[in-house]
Design a protein around this motif. Structure first.
Motif, short mmCIF file in Angstrom:
data_model
loop_
_atom_site.label_atom_id
_atom_site.label_comp_id
_atom_site.label_asym_id
_atom_site.label_seq_id
_atom_site.Cartn_x
_atom_site.Cartn_y
_atom_site.Cartn_z
N VAL A 17 0.85 -1.20 0.00
CA VAL A 17 0.00 0.00 0.00
C VAL A 17 0.88 1.25 0.00
O VAL A 17 0.58 2.23 -0.70
N ALA A 22 -2.45 -1.45 -4.12
CA ALA A 22 -3.48 -2.04 -3.26
C ALA A 22 -3.86 -3.45 -3.70
O ALA A 22 -4.63 -4.12 -3.01
N ARG A 23 -3.33 -3.93 -4.81
CA ARG A 23 -3.74 -5.24 -5.34
C ARG A 23 -3.57 -6.37 -4.32
O ARG A 23 -4.47 -7.18 -4.17
N LEU A 26 -6.52 -6.16 -1.95
CA LEU A 26 -7.77 -6.53 -2.63
C LEU A 26 -7.82 -8.03 -2.91
O LEU A 26 -8.87 -8.66 -2.72
N HIS A 35 -15.04 -3.25 4.67
CA HIS A 35 -13.92 -2.32 4.69
C HIS A 35 -14.48 -1.01 5.21
O HIS A 35 -15.33 -0.39 4.58
N THR A 53 -14.41 -1.23 -2.97
CA THR A 53 -13.15 -1.12 -2.22
C THR A 53 -12.02 -0.73 -3.16
O THR A 53 -11.16 0.09 -2.81
N LYS A 54 -12.03 -1.26 -4.37
CA LYS A 54 -11.04 -0.87 -5.38
C LYS A 54 -11.19 0.62 -5.70
O LYS A 54 -10.19 1.35 -5.78
N TRP A 56 -12.32 2.87 -3.72
CA TRP A 56 -11.84 3.60 -2.55
C TRP A 56 -10.32 3.76 -2.60
O TRP A 56 -9.80 4.85 -2.37
N TYR A 57 -9.61 2.67 -2.90
CA TYR A 57 -8.15 2.75 -2.98
C TYR A 57 -7.71 3.66 -4.12
O TYR A 57 -6.73 4.40 -3.99
N GLU A 58 -8.42 3.63 -5.23
CA GLU A 58 -8.08 4.52 -6.33
C GLU A 58 -8.23 5.98 -5.89
O GLU A 58 -7.37 6.82 -6.20
N LEU A 60 -8.06 7.06 -2.72
CA LEU A 60 -6.99 7.27 -1.75
C LEU A 60 -5.71 7.70 -2.46
O LEU A 60 -5.07 8.69 -2.08
N TYR A 61 -5.33 6.97 -3.52
CA TYR A 61 -4.09 7.27 -4.23
C TYR A 61 -4.17 8.56 -5.05
O TYR A 61 -3.15 9.22 -5.25
#
Length: 133
Positions: A17, A22-23, A26, A35, A53-54, A56-58, A60-61
């Motif tokens: 992370v 994030a893979r 996930l 999550h 959730t994917k 969300w991480y996108e 975040l980044y």
């Protein structure tokens, strides 16, 4: 021995992370999961699907492209079928505006594989709705 394996896995997930990947997180999610991130803001709320959730991480980044975690303590308890992991960390990032910030936090993860295993063998109650109230 088992807890040492879990510890190495946790360290590897946070490292991924911190590298913008994030893979591994996930890919490690159970078929049913929650999550959850505290707060009433763009990163707050609950997600129950891999797709959300994917996303969300996108986000975040996009917001915190250089986010990284310094793990301060990792506590692991319980057997493989009911493991609880708590990670204390210090997160740092520059956001998209270049202002460096540091925020302490905690991740709590419960690894519950027994119920999933029982469900796969046909035990319907293993995936029944929670009894609440």
């Amino acid at each position: 021995m088992y807890h040492a394996i879990v510890r190495r896995r946790v360290v590897a997930l946070f490292a991924a992370v911190s590298k913008g990947d994030a893979r591994p997180v996930l890919d490690g999610l159970a078929p049913r999961f929650e999550h959850f991130f505290l707060g009433d803001h763009a990163l707050g709320g609950s997600r129950f699907t891999l797709e959300k959730t994917k996303l969300w991480y996108e986000r975040l980044y996009r917001l915190l492209p250089d986010i990284s975690f310094d793990l301060r303590a990792i506590r692991i308890s319980g057997p493989p079928w009911n493991t609880l992991v708590a990670v204390d960390w210090l997160e740092s990032n520059s956001g998209t505006d270049g202002v460096r910030t540091f925020t302490p936090g905690v991740h709590i993860v419960r690894l519950a594989s027994t119920l999933q295993r029982l469900s796969r063998t046909g035990v319907e109650e293993a995936t029944a709705e929670k009894i609440e109230g």
